[in-house]
Motif scaffolding. Structure first.
Motif, PDB file in Angstrom:
ATOM      1  N   UNK A   1      -3.523 -10.823  13.583  1.00 16.57           N
ATOM      2  CA  UNK A   1      -4.782 -10.091  13.684  1.00 16.57           C
ATOM      3  C   UNK A   1      -4.500  -8.598  13.827  1.00 16.57           C
ATOM      4  N   UNK A   2      -5.284  -7.778  13.121  1.00  5.29           N
ATOM      5  CA  UNK A   2      -5.115  -6.332  13.229  1.00  5.29           C
ATOM      6  C   UNK A   2      -6.377  -5.725  13.831  1.00  5.29           C
ATOM      7  N   UNK A   3      -6.177  -4.784  14.740  1.00  5.86           N
ATOM      8  CA  UNK A   3      -7.287  -4.177  15.458  1.00  5.86           C
ATOM      9  C   UNK A   3      -7.106  -2.666  15.429  1.00  5.86           C
ATOM     10  N   UNK A   4      -8.201  -1.933  15.134  1.00  6.43           N
ATOM     11  CA  UNK A   4      -8.106  -0.468  15.162  1.00  6.43           C
ATOM     12  C   UNK A   4      -8.614   0.021  16.510  1.00  6.43           C
ATOM     13  N   UNK A   5      -7.869   0.920  17.133  1.00  9.21           N
ATOM     14  CA  UNK A   5      -8.274   1.457  18.440  1.00  9.21           C
ATOM     15  C   UNK A   5      -8.287   2.977  18.366  1.00  9.21           C
ATOM     16  N   UNK A   6      -9.410   3.557  18.775  1.00  8.73           N
ATOM     17  CA  UNK A   6      -9.492   5.017  18.766  1.00  8.73           C
ATOM     18  C   UNK A   6      -8.743   5.623  19.948  1.00  8.73           C
ATOM     19  N   UNK A   7      -8.005   6.692  19.653  1.00 10.28           N
ATOM     20  CA  UNK A   7      -7.260   7.404  20.689  1.00 10.28           C
ATOM     21  C   UNK A   7      -7.804   8.831  20.724  1.00 10.28           C
ATOM     22  N   UNK A   8      -8.367   9.244  21.853  1.00 13.62           N
ATOM     23  CA  UNK A   8      -8.840  10.622  21.987  1.00 13.62           C
ATOM     24  C   UNK A   8      -7.616  11.505  22.236  1.00 13.62           C
ATOM     25  N   UNK A   9      -7.432  12.523  21.387  1.00  9.00           N
ATOM     26  CA  UNK A   9      -6.242  13.370  21.524  1.00  9.00           C
ATOM     27  C   UNK A   9      -6.663  14.814  21.771  1.00  9.00           C
ATOM     28  N   UNK A  10      -6.503  15.259  23.030  1.00 13.63           N
ATOM     29  CA  UNK A  10      -6.922  16.606  23.417  1.00 13.63           C
ATOM     30  C   UNK A  10      -5.728  17.558  23.405  1.00 13.63           C
ATOM     31  N   UNK A  79     -17.633   7.471  23.736  1.00 14.79           N
ATOM     32  CA  UNK A  79     -17.414   6.558  22.606  1.00 14.79           C
ATOM     33  C   UNK A  79     -16.768   5.259  23.103  1.00 14.79           C
ATOM     34  N   UNK A  80     -17.491   4.130  23.051  1.00 16.36           N
ATOM     35  CA  UNK A  80     -16.920   2.878  23.582  1.00 16.36           C
ATOM     36  C   UNK A  80     -15.724   2.368  22.775  1.00 16.36           C
ATOM     37  N   UNK A  81     -15.586   2.838  21.539  1.00 19.16           N
ATOM     38  CA  UNK A  81     -14.433   2.377  20.732  1.00 19.16           C
ATOM     39  C   UNK A  81     -13.150   3.128  21.063  1.00 19.16           C
ATOM     40  N   UNK A  82     -13.285   4.241  21.805  1.00 20.94           N
ATOM     41  CA  UNK A  82     -12.092   4.993  22.210  1.00 20.94           C
ATOM     42  C   UNK A  82     -11.592   4.405  23.519  1.00 20.94           C
ATOM     43  N   UNK A  83     -10.409   3.796  23.493  1.00 20.36           N
ATOM     44  CA  UNK A  83      -9.902   3.130  24.699  1.00 20.36           C
ATOM     45  C   UNK A  83      -8.880   3.979  25.447  1.00 20.36           C
ATOM     46  N   UNK A  84      -8.278   4.947  24.737  1.00 25.57           N
ATOM     47  CA  UNK A  84      -7.205   5.732  25.342  1.00 25.57           C
ATOM     48  C   UNK A  84      -7.544   7.214  25.242  1.00 25.57           C
ATOM     49  N   UNK A  85      -7.315   7.948  26.354  1.00 31.08           N
ATOM     50  CA  UNK A  85      -7.428   9.415  26.341  1.00 31.08           C
ATOM     51  C   UNK A  85      -6.021   9.981  26.478  1.00 31.08           C
ATOM     52  N   UNK A  86      -5.647  10.900  25.570  1.00 34.34           N
ATOM     53  CA  UNK A  86      -4.340  11.558  25.642  1.00 34.34           C
ATOM     54  C   UNK A  86      -4.541  13.059  25.804  1.00 34.34           C
ATOM     55  N   UNK A  87      -3.716  13.694  26.640  1.00 34.05           N
ATOM     56  CA  UNK A  87      -3.885  15.120  26.925  1.00 34.05           C
ATOM     57  C   UNK A  87      -2.574  15.886  26.728  1.00 34.05           C
ATOM     58  N   UNK A  88      -2.612  16.858  25.785  1.00 36.13           N
ATOM     59  CA  UNK A  88      -1.474  17.780  25.607  1.00 36.13           C
ATOM     60  C   UNK A  88      -1.986  19.217  25.652  1.00 36.13           C
ATOM     61  N   UNK A  89      -3.045  19.421  26.468  1.00 34.38           N
ATOM     62  CA  UNK A  89      -3.552  20.779  26.627  1.00 34.38           C
ATOM     63  C   UNK A  89      -2.567  21.605  27.455  1.00 34.38           C
ATOM     64  N   UNK A  90      -2.860  22.890  27.603  1.00 34.89           N
ATOM     65  CA  UNK A  90      -2.090  23.680  28.559  1.00 34.89           C
ATOM     66  C   UNK A  90      -2.158  22.949  29.905  1.00 34.89           C
ATOM     67  N   UNK A  91      -1.069  23.073  30.671  1.00 34.83           N
ATOM     68  CA  UNK A  91      -0.943  22.286  31.902  1.00 34.83           C
ATOM     69  C   UNK A  91      -2.141  22.494  32.836  1.00 34.83           C
ATOM     70  N   UNK A 101     -11.678  11.500  32.162  1.00 36.56           N
ATOM     71  CA  UNK A 101     -11.334  10.345  31.313  1.00 36.56           C
ATOM     72  C   UNK A 101     -11.200   9.077  32.151  1.00 36.56           C
ATOM     73  N   UNK A 102     -10.600   9.223  33.341  1.00 39.58           N
ATOM     74  CA  UNK A 102     -10.469   8.048  34.229  1.00 39.58           C
ATOM     75  C   UNK A 102     -11.859   7.572  34.642  1.00 39.58           C
ATOM     76  N   UNK A 103     -12.730   8.531  34.984  1.00 39.75           N
ATOM     77  CA  UNK A 103     -14.098   8.172  35.402  1.00 39.75           C
ATOM     78  C   UNK A 103     -14.838   7.451  34.270  1.00 39.75           C
ATOM     79  N   UNK A 104     -14.486   7.766  33.032  1.00 40.24           N
ATOM     80  CA  UNK A 104     -15.134   7.110  31.882  1.00 40.24           C
ATOM     81  C   UNK A 104     -14.467   5.774  31.552  1.00 40.24           C
ATOM     82  N   UNK A 105     -13.439   5.392  32.348  1.00 33.92           N
ATOM     83  CA  UNK A 105     -12.805   4.082  32.170  1.00 33.92           C
ATOM     84  C   UNK A 105     -11.765   4.022  31.060  1.00 33.92           C
TER      85      UNK A 105
END
Ligand SMILES: NC(=O)c1ccc[n+]([C@@H]2O[C@H](COP(=O)([O-])OP(=O)(O)OC[C@H]3O[C@@H](n4cnc5c(N)ncnc54)[C@H](O)[C@@H]3O)[C@@H](O)[C@H]2O)c1
Length: 382
Positions: A1-10, A79-91, A101-105
């Motif tokens: 089975x293949x599943x697409x998962x959205x990753x928020x990339x900041x 966005x309920x389809x986005x399961x992962x938040x990633x952060x590479x902003x300035x520290x 992002x944690x508060x949004x689950x």
């Protein structure tokens, strides 16, 4: 089975976000067909680009054939389809965004350092644990071929008892007046999360502790060798953050570590990062990809005599550690491990608490420098 998962990339318009995380990790994982989870499901990550500048995001999306981007963190997090938040902003911008992002689950993965200070990093670790979301921090150097070879030597018992470790890291970062600088200007401004101690000591923490043992205490001197630089717009600015640090650390088991970190040195060594390990039974010198060794049985008898010309090639006394495996991009390897953990429940070690440990070492180094003394680094608990 293949599943697409959205990753928020900041922060994907930045150096790390774009090159290492978007292109060489997430897009590379898409290109190979995804990542298999422990239950056999294949997950294909779909990036959603997040940032401050719509024109740059649109350009980036177009360049890589992507359709999803936004400048609104709230919109992205809803966005309920986005399961992962990633952060590479300035520290300095990270903690607040990760908190939301944690508060949004969302599961949260981010560049090092997790936050600008230990208290914020511990708070994020507690919040993530309470929310039951997977959390991880980039510890990419562990997955570099040179460090993996050192790990192999440790596992093989090659060193005997490790006596000392010498870490030399750095290169000349151009000031920006007559040649463009190769690092962003915020790196040299303390008020914007800059400074080589904050930038590099979290790396030294996980490299040293994963290879050789816990850091027990340290002494550190920072310096701002280059007091003025020129920013991305060609404007001069005063450097308020240190561009070099000279540290000695004591590890569990007695090994002594010397670490030079500097953006104001010129390179005459094998690589931009070089780690020499001397043990009772053998020594090794690792760079980013290569590693060479000298066993005690092959150690030449050195005799001190500056009165005669040097007739011995000391480099010839070392032999290369073979690859013996193929090494994928270090960031991509860790992304795959994180996705298997967050989406498939596989075990994962490099969480926010580990990231906070990096900041504990950073803060110990700043304290040592400011108070001109040795500082202990006790165990850290949530
Ligand atoms: N793992 C590693 O080896 C490694 C190497 C370098 C940097 N990093 C980390 O990655 C992060 C980003 O570093 P970089 O070198 O890519 O920086 P960069 O300046 O190239 O990129 C910064 C990103 O943050 C965004 N941003 C958000 N708020 C900002 C603000 N107020 N001012 C400026 N930019 C802002 C920018 O738009 C950009 O996308 C840092 O936390 C740094 O510690 C990790």
């Amino acid at each position: 089975m293949t599943r697409t998962v959205r990753i928020l990339m900041n922060g994907v318009t930045g150096r790390m976000g774009r090159n290492q995380h978007l292109v060489r990790s997430i897009l590379a994982i898409r290109q190979q067909g995804g990542v298999s989870l422990p239950d056999g499901t294949v997950v294909v990550p779909e990036p959603v680009l997040l940032g401050r500048n719509p024109a740059r995001l649109e350009d980036l999306a177009r360049a890589y054939g992507l359709s999803l981007w936004t400048t609104s963190l709230d919109e992205a997090l809803s966005d309920p389809e986005a399961l992962v938040y990633f952060d590479a902003q300035v520290t300095g911008a990270r903690a607040e965004a990760v908190r939301r992002a944690i508060a949004a689950g969302k599961h949260v993965y981010c560049e090092k350092p997790v936050a600008s200070d230990l208290a914020s990093a511990l708070e994020l670790a507690r919040l993530a644990r309470a929310a039951g979301v997977a959390n991880g921090v980039v510890q990419d150097k562990l997955f570099l071929p040179g460090i993996r070879k050192l790990r192999r030597l440790v596992d093989a018992g090659f060193f005997g008892r490790v006596l000392s470790v010498h870490v030399q890291f750095g290169y000349w970062v151009f000031e920006g007046d007559w040649q463009p600088p190769q690092r962003p200007s915020w790196n040299y401004r303390r008020e914007e999360g800059g400074g080589i101690i904050l930038d590099m000591f979290c790396h030294w923490q996980y490299v040293l502790e994963n290879l050789f043992g816990r850091i027990r205490s340290l002494v550190c001197l920072g310096a701002t060798h280059v007091p003025q630089r020129w920013d991305e717009g060609g404007r001069p600015y005063p450097c308020t953050a240190e561009d070099a640090a000279y540290a000695i650390l004591q590890l569990d088991g007695g090994a002594v570590v010397q670490v030079l970190s500097s953006w104001a040195v010129r390179v005459r060594r094998d690589d931009l990062l070089q780690i020499q390990v001397d043990g009772t039974h053998g020594s090794a010198v690792a760079g980013l990809r290569d590693c060479c060794v000298q066993h005690r049985a092959c150690t030449p008898r050195a005799v001190w005599n500056p009165d005669v010309p040097k007739d011995h090639d000391y480099y010839a006394d070392w032999s290369a550690v073979p690859d013996n495996e193929s090494f994928d991009n270090a960031f991509k390897v860790q992304w795959e491990l994180f996705l298997r953990h967050a989406l498939g429940g596989a075990p994962y070690r490099w969480d926010f608490l580990e990231g906070a440990r990096g900041l504990q070492v950073v803060e110990a180094a700043y304290t040592s420098w400011q108070e001109r003394r040795w500082v202990d680094v006790p165990e850290l608990e949530l």
